[in-house]
Design an enzyme around this catalytic site. Structure first.
Site, PDB file in Angstrom:
ATOM      1  N   ASP A  13       0.815  -1.218   0.000  1.00 33.36           N
ATOM      2  CA  ASP A  13       0.000   0.000   0.000  1.00 33.36           C
ATOM      3  C   ASP A  13       0.847   1.267   0.000  1.00 33.36           C
ATOM      4  OD1 ASP A  13      -2.172  -1.731   0.184  1.00 33.36           O
ATOM      5  OD2 ASP A  13      -2.152  -1.655   2.360  1.00 33.36           O
ATOM      6  N   HIS A  43      -4.412  -2.045  -6.002  1.00 30.31           N
ATOM      7  CA  HIS A  43      -3.691  -0.841  -6.440  1.00 30.31           C
ATOM      8  C   HIS A  43      -4.705   0.229  -6.784  1.00 30.31           C
ATOM      9  CE1 HIS A  43       0.124  -3.116  -7.945  1.00 30.31           C
ATOM     10  NE2 HIS A  43      -0.109  -3.263  -6.669  1.00 30.31           N
ATOM     11  N   THR A 251      -9.848  -4.903   1.573  1.00 33.10           N
ATOM     12  CA  THR A 251     -10.645  -5.356   2.716  1.00 33.10           C
ATOM     13  C   THR A 251     -11.403  -4.231   3.411  1.00 33.10           C
ATOM     14  OG1 THR A 251      -8.733  -5.029   4.146  1.00 33.10           O
ATOM     15  CG2 THR A 251      -9.024  -7.230   3.231  1.00 33.10           C
TER      16      THR A 251
HETATM   17  P1  GTP Z   1      -0.606  -2.930  -2.882  1.00 37.40           P
HETATM   18  O1  GTP Z   1      -0.103  -3.642  -4.085  1.00 37.40           O
HETATM   19  O2  GTP Z   1      -1.900  -3.479  -2.376  1.00 37.40           O
HETATM   20  O3  GTP Z   1       0.429  -2.954  -1.829  1.00 37.40           O
HETATM   21  O4  GTP Z   1      -1.060  -1.370  -3.181  1.00 37.40           O
HETATM   22  P2  GTP Z   1      -0.424   0.001  -3.665  1.00 37.40           P
HETATM   23  O5  GTP Z   1       1.019   0.091  -3.321  1.00 37.40           O
HETATM   24  O6  GTP Z   1      -0.746   0.217  -5.085  1.00 37.40           O
HETATM   25  O7  GTP Z   1      -1.169   1.073  -2.758  1.00 37.40           O
HETATM   26  P3  GTP Z   1      -2.733   1.358  -2.516  1.00 37.40           P
HETATM   27  O8  GTP Z   1      -3.305   1.885  -3.747  1.00 37.40           O
HETATM   28  O9  GTP Z   1      -3.387   0.196  -1.873  1.00 37.40           O
HETATM   29  O10 GTP Z   1      -2.662   2.472  -1.359  1.00 37.40           O
HETATM   30  C1  GTP Z   1      -2.063   3.699  -1.515  1.00 37.40           C
HETATM   31  C2  GTP Z   1      -3.050   4.799  -1.113  1.00 37.40           C
HETATM   32  O11 GTP Z   1      -2.387   6.057  -1.155  1.00 37.40           O
HETATM   33  C3  GTP Z   1      -4.206   4.941  -2.102  1.00 37.40           C
HETATM   34  O12 GTP Z   1      -5.327   5.400  -1.421  1.00 37.40           O
HETATM   35  C4  GTP Z   1      -3.693   5.988  -3.093  1.00 37.40           C
HETATM   36  O13 GTP Z   1      -4.741   6.670  -3.760  1.00 37.40           O
HETATM   37  C5  GTP Z   1      -2.957   6.907  -2.162  1.00 37.40           C
HETATM   38  N1  GTP Z   1      -1.793   7.605  -2.746  1.00 37.40           N
HETATM   39  C6  GTP Z   1      -0.867   7.161  -3.629  1.00 37.40           C
HETATM   40  N2  GTP Z   1       0.092   8.085  -3.810  1.00 37.40           N
HETATM   41  C7  GTP Z   1      -0.227   9.127  -3.020  1.00 37.40           C
HETATM   42  C8  GTP Z   1       0.390  10.401  -2.735  1.00 37.40           C
HETATM   43  O14 GTP Z   1       1.457  10.736  -3.252  1.00 37.40           O
HETATM   44  N3  GTP Z   1      -0.269  11.228  -1.849  1.00 37.40           N
HETATM   45  C9  GTP Z   1      -1.427  10.884  -1.249  1.00 37.40           C
HETATM   46  N4  GTP Z   1      -1.980  11.731  -0.398  1.00 37.40           N
HETATM   47  N5  GTP Z   1      -2.019   9.702  -1.480  1.00 37.40           N
HETATM   48  C10 GTP Z   1      -1.431   8.851  -2.344  1.00 37.40           C
HETATM   49  P1  IMP Z   2      -2.613 -12.607   2.681  1.00 39.53           P
HETATM   50  O1  IMP Z   2      -1.602 -12.162   1.678  1.00 39.53           O
HETATM   51  O2  IMP Z   2      -4.016 -12.307   2.290  1.00 39.53           O
HETATM   52  O3  IMP Z   2      -2.394 -14.035   3.075  1.00 39.53           O
HETATM   53  O4  IMP Z   2      -2.367 -11.741   4.020  1.00 39.53           O
HETATM   54  C1  IMP Z   2      -1.167 -11.886   4.796  1.00 39.53           C
HETATM   55  C2  IMP Z   2      -0.742 -10.514   5.327  1.00 39.53           C
HETATM   56  O5  IMP Z   2      -0.329  -9.690   4.256  1.00 39.53           O
HETATM   57  C3  IMP Z   2      -1.854  -9.732   6.035  1.00 39.53           C
HETATM   58  O6  IMP Z   2      -1.259  -8.968   7.074  1.00 39.53           O
HETATM   59  C4  IMP Z   2      -2.381  -8.797   4.960  1.00 39.53           C
HETATM   60  O7  IMP Z   2      -2.971  -7.647   5.511  1.00 39.53           O
HETATM   61  C5  IMP Z   2      -1.079  -8.480   4.237  1.00 39.53           C
HETATM   62  N1  IMP Z   2      -1.268  -8.099   2.826  1.00 39.53           N
HETATM   63  C6  IMP Z   2      -1.411  -8.917   1.756  1.00 39.53           C
HETATM   64  N2  IMP Z   2      -1.518  -8.211   0.622  1.00 39.53           N
HETATM   65  C7  IMP Z   2      -1.440  -6.917   0.968  1.00 39.53           C
HETATM   66  C8  IMP Z   2      -1.472  -5.688   0.228  1.00 39.53           C
HETATM   67  O8  IMP Z   2      -1.578  -5.665  -0.997  1.00 39.53           O
HETATM   68  N3  IMP Z   2      -1.355  -4.554   0.943  1.00 39.53           N
HETATM   69  C9  IMP Z   2      -1.192  -4.555   2.286  1.00 39.53           C
HETATM   70  N4  IMP Z   2      -1.163  -5.663   3.022  1.00 39.53           N
HETATM   71  C10 IMP Z   2      -1.284  -6.836   2.373  1.00 39.53           C
HETATM   72 MG    MG Z   3      -3.007  -1.878  -1.726  1.00 39.68          MG
END
Ligand code: GTP
Ligand code: IMP
Ligand code: MG
Length: 337
Positions: A13, A43, A251
Site C-alpha cells: 500500500d 492498487h 478489505t
Molecule cells: P498494494 O499492491 O496493495 O500494496 O497497493 P499500492 O502500493 O498500489 O497502494 P494502494 O493503492 O493500496 O494504497 C495507496 C493509497 O495512497 C491509495 O489510497 C492511493 O490513492 C494513495 N496515494 C498514492 N500516492 C499518493 C500520494 O502521493 N499522496 C497521497 N496523499 N495519497 C497517495
Molecule cells: P494474505 O496475503 O491475504 O495471506 O495476508 C497476509 C498478510 O499480508 C496480512 O497482514 C495482509 O494484511 C497483508 N497483505 C497482503 N496483501 C497486501 C497488500 O496488498 N497490501 C497490504 N497488506 C497486504
Molecule cells: Mg493496496
C-alpha cells in the site's frame, strides 16, 4: 529504460499503483506485466475521473498503447479478473500466462480460518491456500479454465520478445518487502510468497540479467494492515494530527500508520537492489505541496525529507508523489540519473 521492475519497500500500500500509472503514461512502455501474489493486493488509481482499486489487471492499462500481461507467478481469481476487464475495457490487449494458479471458492473459504484471517489477519482472498495447493502440485491452472482460453499466453516468451526488440517493459510488483514470506517483518505475519524484485522478475519470466532498473516505492509514513509487529507505529492521535486516515483497498480495514523507518527501508533497498526510490505521500510531510508536479514547488520541509531519505539509503530519489491522482507526481529523473 529497458526492463524496469517496481516493488514496494514497506508493508504494501505504498502507492505503487499510482506510480505505475504515471510511468505508464509518461514513458509509454510497450508491455506492462503484473507480478506479485495475486488479488490480495489492491492498487488504487484514478482513470478518467474514476477511482479504481485493481487486484488483477496491471495499473499500467491507462497507457492504451501497451500490451498487458499477468505472469505465471500471479494467482488469478477469474471472478475478479472478468470484473476488472469490464471496468478497464482491456479485452484484446490483456493476456494471462497459461500456467497461472487459479483461486477457487474453496481457497477463499479456507482463507477465513481462525489461524489465517484470525491470527495473521489475511485478506481472506484465498491467496495463501491457493499457493499452498500449487506447492502441493494439485492446483488448477489457467489453461484448465475454458472462459480464460482467449486470454492465454506464454508470458515469458512475449515479454522477452519486447526486450529483444529493445522495447520497454514495466513489471508491476505488489505488496512490499516487509510482507515477504522469507524476509518479511516478520514470520508468520507475512504473505504467502516472496515480494521482492527478483521474485517479481521471475513471476513474469524475465531473468535477472535483463532487469535494468529497480524502483522501490516508499510511503513517507508507512502503513500496515492485518496483524504483526510494526516497530515505528504511531498513535492514532498523531495520525489524526497529520491528517492520515487510510483504509485497505481490498478489505476496507483501517490501516495503522507509522514513522518512516530508515533501518528497515535500507534493508528493503538491499533485498531489491534498488536503483531508484519513489516516495509517495510526500504531501503528508508538508500539506502545502499537495498536487505539485514540478521540483521548484518543493518546500524546504519536503525537500529536507527527500534529502534525508537519499542520504540514509544511498539510492537516488527520482519520483515524488504529492497526492493520489496520476498527475500528482514530481519526476526528478532528468536531474538525478
Ligand atoms: P498494494 O499492491 O496493495 O500494496 O497497493 P499500492 O502500493 O498500489 O497502494 P494502494 O493503492 O493500496 O494504497 C495507496 C493509497 O495512497 C491509495 O489510497 C492511493 O490513492 C494513495 N496515494 C498514492 N500516492 C499518493 C500520494 O502521493 N499522496 C497521497 N496523499 N495519497 C497517495
Ligand atoms: P494474505 O496475503 O491475504 O495471506 O495476508 C497476509 C498478510 O499480508 C496480512 O497482514 C495482509 O494484511 C497483508 N497483505 C497482503 N496483501 C497486501 C497488500 O496488498 N497490501 C497490504 N497488506 C497486504
Ligand atoms: Mg493496496
Amino acid at each position: 529504460m529497458g526492463c524496469t521492475v517496481l516493488a514496494g519497500g514497506q508493508w504494501g500500500d505504498e502507492g505503487k499503483g499510482k506510480i505505475i500509472s504515471a510511468l505508464a503514461l509518461k514513458d509509454e512502455p510497450s508491455a506492462i506485466a503484473r507480478a506479485g501474489v495475486g488479488p490480495n493486493a489492491g492498487h488504487t488509481i484514478y482513470y478518467k475521473g474514476k477511482k479504481l482499486g485493481l487486484r488483477e489487471i496491471p495499473c499500467g492499462f491507462v497507457q492504451e498503447k501497451a500490451e498487458l500481461y499477468i505472469g505465471a507467478g500471479v494467482l488469478v481469481d477469474p471472478e475478479v479478473f472478468f470484473k476488472e476487464i469490464d471496468a478497464t475495457g482491456t479485452k484484446g490487449r490483456i493476456f494471462v500466462d497459461k500456467r497461472c494458479t487459479i483461486i477457487t471458492p474453496e481457497h477463499k473459504r479456507l482463507d477465513l480460518a481462525p489461524d489465517l484471517k484470525g491470527k495473521i489477519g489475511t485478506t481472506g482472498t484465498g491467496c495463501g491456500p491457493a499457493n499452498s495447493d500449487r506447492a502441493l502440485r494439485r492446483a488448477k491452472l489457467a489453461q484448465e479454465v475454458p472462459e480464460l482460453a482467449e486470454f492465454l499466453a506464454d508470458v515469458p516468451v512475449e515479454v522477452n520478445k519486447f526486450l529483444d526488440k529493445k522495447k520497454d517493459v514495466l513489471v508491476e510488483g505488489t505488496q512490499g518487502s516487509l510482507l515477504s514470506l522469507y524476509y518479511g517483518y516478520e514470520y508468520p505475519f507475512v504473505t504467502s510468497k516472496d515480494t521482492n524484485a527478483s521474485t517479481f522478475a521471475a513471476d513474469v519470466g524475465i531473468g535477472p540479467r535483463r532487469v535494468d532498473e529497480v524502483i522501490v516505492v516508499f510511503k513517507s509514513y508507512p502503513s500496515r494492515v492485518g496483524n504483526g509487529p510494526f516497530p515505528s507505529q504511531m498513535t492514532k492521535e498523531r495520525a489524526n494530527e497529520l491528517g492520515i486516515h487510510e483504509y485497505g483497498t481490498v478489505t476496507g480495514r483501517e490501516r495503522a500508520s507509522g514513522e518512516f523507518d530508515f533501518d528497515l527501508a535500507r534493508y528493503s533497498c538491499m533485498l531489491n537492489s534498488a536503483t531508484q526510490i519513489a516516495i509517495t505521500c510526500l504531501d503528508y510531510v508538508d500539506r502545502s505541496i499537495t498536487g505539485a508536479s514540478e521540483a521548484k514547488q518543493l518546500t524546504p520541509k519536503a525537500k529536507a525529507f527527500v534529502d534525508k531519505v537519499e542520504k540514509e539509503l544511498k539510492v537516488p530519489v527520482t519520483l515524488l508523489g504529492t497526492g493520489p491522482e496520476t498527475n500528482h507526481i514530481i519526476d526528478l529523473r532528468d536531474e538525478k540519473l
